[in-house]
Enzyme design. Structure first.
Site, PDB file in Angstrom:
ATOM      1  N   ASP A  90       7.302  -6.046  10.561  1.00 41.35           N
ATOM      2  CA  ASP A  90       6.853  -5.810   9.188  1.00 41.35           C
ATOM      3  C   ASP A  90       7.082  -7.057   8.344  1.00 41.35           C
ATOM      4  OD1 ASP A  90       6.279  -4.824   6.627  1.00 41.35           O
ATOM      5  OD2 ASP A  90       7.112  -2.848   7.072  1.00 41.35           O
ATOM      6  N   SER A 118       6.620   3.754   3.033  1.00 45.09           N
ATOM      7  CA  SER A 118       6.642   2.641   2.088  1.00 45.09           C
ATOM      8  C   SER A 118       7.368   3.086   0.810  1.00 45.09           C
ATOM      9  CB  SER A 118       5.227   2.132   1.810  1.00 45.09           C
ATOM     10  OG  SER A 118       5.255   0.879   1.171  1.00 45.09           O
ATOM     11  N   GLU A 177      -1.261  -9.313  -1.677  1.00 46.32           N
ATOM     12  CA  GLU A 177      -0.480  -8.093  -1.493  1.00 46.32           C
ATOM     13  C   GLU A 177      -0.367  -7.264  -2.761  1.00 46.32           C
ATOM     14  OE1 GLU A 177       1.435  -5.107   0.169  1.00 46.32           O
ATOM     15  OE2 GLU A 177       0.792  -6.826   1.345  1.00 46.32           O
ATOM     16  N   GLU A 178      -0.216  -7.906  -3.920  1.00 43.63           N
ATOM     17  CA  GLU A 178       0.139  -7.159  -5.120  1.00 43.63           C
ATOM     18  C   GLU A 178      -0.857  -7.261  -6.266  1.00 43.63           C
ATOM     19  OE1 GLU A 178       2.245  -5.292  -4.330  1.00 43.63           O
ATOM     20  OE2 GLU A 178       3.812  -6.207  -3.123  1.00 43.63           O
ATOM     21  N   HIS A 224       3.447  -3.236   8.668  1.00 49.72           N
ATOM     22  CA  HIS A 224       3.828  -2.230   7.677  1.00 49.72           C
ATOM     23  C   HIS A 224       3.218  -0.855   7.961  1.00 49.72           C
ATOM     24  CE1 HIS A 224       5.716  -0.917   4.086  1.00 49.72           C
ATOM     25  NE2 HIS A 224       4.613  -0.700   3.419  1.00 49.72           N
TER      26      HIS A 224
END
Length: 764
Positions: free
Chosen positions: A700, A625, A222-223, A732
């Site tokens: 989500d 977001s 994800e990051e 999301h």
């Protein structure tokens, strides 16, 4: 400069901007099209979210075969834009041809596993069919996972062979470098398939429950922009693979609400300040079957950032990032023993960014980037981490290392720069040298936005280009920029799906504002038939957070045209913290998310209100977001005075978000309580200046639904009316034409009621 000072300074610019807008509109290439189109069509939401796509035949995931003789790419089906097929085209003579027909091979796509759904969500893959593929380094095969199974296309003859047909999903499939094996993860274990004997060997067997092998953990996917958890050595003898233990991660019960009911997902979600998964790295020797643990240091609370093999396979390079992300170590590892030593260290008072710029060379040297000068640049090192020289330098950042021609010593990279100065709204590919520090030479022409995918030898590349008047197109080029052939020219002619609507595209202008010594870029699109003597409502599109920036000289999406067709001026500003800019520009939001970004958006709205054609009391903002986080804060900032705002899937309390992203910019809740409190919108709800539309997916797993429910509860407890749209089963993002059509109908209805034709201000 304060907001008041900015307003005072920009008011004299009214006539200057007006003249500039009219000048650019007069020069628009679309004026010729408008003259030829007797009955221009008005773009509608129903057409935007229908087949075929208005984007035209856009090639996705384009890559060259290792020998540079074939180009592979993904293309949406004409009968269903959400399903992708794999196509190929010879780099010489010959037309593109379909290599893998997703519907023909798997007519009835079943339900993906939860693990694969999560993985695709992390990779932002919303389509079905062939969504990814990979070459072996010999160029003999293309491997394509398809709906949970794996298919192998042979370069010679084009035969497609099904390798697996199991109830379980095979994920993260790869062809080994020399094309002798296929590897994949099944049921949390790594499996290797020998293509010569079609025999499977389980590399690991204890993956179950909270133990997973060879898969990037949630945070990495994800990051950290790392979507794999294993790496083949060049000689195919060894595989480096990670082991993930999630038992330390908090369970966050998450309601997964769909149209058919609800279930509780016991999600392992590492929130800011809380424990991460424990990640270890091992090296598996395929010949002996021995598995060796890599020494990542005595502190287990670190991030496994990147893993790379040297060209000869004798050294494993590992990037180890500290939990606070202020230190990034490069480890040199002996794969036979697992012993490691630090050969380079990057440090920062804020955070050290992760990139994909690490490149090992055949002579043992390597390339790596650094922001030590305040700008991201490339440097050449020997195998022990000793710096040889700078490859690039200047007051502009390298965006991507695209490739290296090791025979000629040429280094290719993309940057937003012209004549040695930063130019954020454009991007080109440049050429530098391994052998000496030189002034980079542009390989691609300026004027728009270029992306490039280079072959392994650095002799050719696929160039992806777009500008304000050119939809995304792809072509093959030699390394010197010489055009070879189109892959998808996506020509804007009478046969293009968007052609009936182009004459009503609004004029786009660009400009800058100054904030705390930084230059902010903005763009504005006006409605068709724009009359500067009238006043128009404005929609401020915003993301605002750390990203590549949204203001660029590129083709404008069809949804933008929906807004201009509805009579809105569309405006976007890239505030401090947003975009691949200098370290200082990005770090402006460090420890105080939601503060400098909002200050800059206040500058923007004051600028808009200085323009004679802007209706001061009819300005809205919309974002998703981080953009949803921004619009909530913009709507509760009195200095903005927004009439309304659309907030999609917003983070409303950063302590609810994940570790790597949040702590990079905000530290932990314990280490920065003031920053977390200031960024929490809940205590600011009494300051709403206008009407809110809140949207969120009810499944989500990224920005947990709790972020929305706490705002819903806060507004209701204050008796504040608001609009809301929830999406059962959606994560999301909102997927599929039908739901996106509903989403945009909701947007347009809300805007019309608050700042459009039905707004009270419009009827006065």
């Amino acid at each position: 400069m304060t907001p008041a000072e900015t307003t005072a300074s920009v008011r004299p610019m009214r006539n200057k901007l007006l003249a500039s807008t009219l000048f650019l509109a007069a020069l628009s290439p679309f004026s010729a099209v408008m003259a030829q189109t007797a009955d221009p069509a008005v773009l509608t939401p129903e057409r935007v979210f229908a087949n075929p796509s208005l984007a035209g035949p856009v090639a996705r995931g384009v890559s060259l075969s290792p020998d540079g003789e074939l180009v592979a790419f993904l293309r949406s089906r004409e009968d269903d834009v959400d399903v992708l097929d794999l196509w190929a085209a010879p780099t010489g003579e010959g037309e593109p041809f379909k290599l893998i027909d997703a519907r023909a091979l798997v007519p009835d796509a079943g339900e993906l596993s939860e693990a694969e759904k999560a993985r695709r969500e992390r990779m932002r893959i919303s389509q079905r069919g062939v969504v990814e593929y990979s070459w072996d380094q010999q160029g003999r095969y293309i491997l394509a996972p398809l709906e949970g199974d794996i298919f192998l296309a042979e370069r010679a003859g084009g035969a497609v062979r099904r390798l697996t047909e199991t109830a379980a999903d095979e994920i993260d499939a790869k062809v080994s470098p020399r094309g002798n094996f296929v590897s994949f993860v099944r049921d949390q274990d790594l499996v290797v398939l020998d293509l010569n004997g079609n025999r499977e060997t389980a590399v690991t067997t204890d993956g179950e429950g909270l133990i997973t092998w060879a898969t990037a953990e949630f945070i990495a996917q994800e990051e950290m922009n790392r979507d794999t958890g294993y790496w083949w050595s060049p000689d195919e003898r060894r595989i480096a693979l990670q082991r993930t233990d999630e038992s330390t991660v908090d369970i966050i019960p998450r309601l997964d609400i769909t149209g058919g009911g609800a279930s509780v997902i016991e999600q392992r979600y590492p929130r800011a300040g809380r424990p991460n998964a424990v990640v270890e790295l091992y090296v598996h020797d395929r010949e002996s079957g021995q598995r060796t643990k890599v020494d990542l240091g005595s502190n287990p609370d670190i991030y496994l950032a990147r893993v790379d093999w040297s060209a000869d396979g004798r050294t494993l390079y590992v990037q180890r990032q500290s939990r606070d992300q202020k230190t990034l170590d490069l480890l040199s590892v002996d794969p036979a023993t697992g012993a490691s030593r630090v050969i380079l260290t990057r440090t920062s008072d804020a955070w050290v960014p992760l990139t994909d710029d690490f490149k090992t060379l055949e002579n043992g040297n390597f390339i790596w980037s650094s922001e030590e000068t305040g700008w991201r640049h490339l440097y050449l090192y020997n195998r022990d981490g000793g710096r040889i020289r700078a490859i690039t330098a200047g007051d502009w950042p390298v965006k991507t290392l695209n490739g290296v021609n090791q025979r000629t010593g040429e280094v290719f990279f993309t940057a937003s720069m012209r004549d040695g100065a930063e130019l954020p709204i454009e991007q080109q590919m440049f050429r530098a040298s391994l052998r000496r520090t030189v002034t980079p030479v542009a390989v691609t022409p300026g004027g728009g936005w270029w992306g490039a995918s280079m072959n392994r030898t650095g002799t050719a590349y696929v160039g992806n280009y777009t500008d304000l008047n050119t939809p995304a197109q792809s072509a093959l080029y030699r390394a010197d920029g010489t055009f070879v052939r189109w892959i998808e020219d996506n020509r804007l002619d009478a046969d293009h799906p968007i052609y009936p609507y182009v004459s009503r595209r609004g004029a786009v202008t660009f400009g800058t504002l100054e904030s705390h010594g930084e230059t902010l870029v903005w763009q504005m699109t006006t409605p068709p038939g724009f009359d500067p003597s009238k006043q128009y409502p404005v929609v401020m599109q915003v993301y605002g957070g750390p990203s590549g920036g949204g203001v660029r000289r590129s083709w404008q999406g069809a949804t933008n045209q929906l807004l201009t067709e509805a009579g809105y001026i569309v405006f976007r500003l890239d505030n401090r913290g947003e975009g691949d800019r200098s370290a200082a520009f990005k770090q402006a939001l460090y420890l105080r998310m939601g503060q400098p970004e909002i200050e800059d958006q206040v500058l923007a709205i004051n600028y808009l209100r200085s323009l004679p054609f802007v209706a001061d009391d009819r300005i809205s903002a919309m974002g998703w977001s981080y953009g949803g986080f921004m619009t909530l804060h913009m709507l509760t900032e009195p200095a903005m005075g927004l009439t309304s705002a659309i907030s999609g899937a917003p983070v409303t309390d950063w302590s609810l978000y994940d570790t790597h992203y949040t702590e990079r910019f905000m530290s932990t809740p314990e280490g920065n309580p003031e920053g977390y409190a200031a960024s929490d919108v809940l205590d600011q709800l009494d300051q709403l200046t206008g009407r809110l539309l809140l949207l969120h997916g009810m499944a989500d797993d990224n920005v947990i639904f709790e972020n929305a429910t706490r705002v819903i509860d806060g507004l209701q407890s204050r008796s504040i009316p608001f609009d809301m749209m929830l999406y059962p089963g959606q994560r999301h993002g909102v997927r599929g034409n039908e739901r996106q059509l509903q989403q945009w109908r909701t947007y347009l209805d809300f805007l019309d009621r608050t700042i459009g034709s039905r707004a009270p201000a419009a009827q006065d």
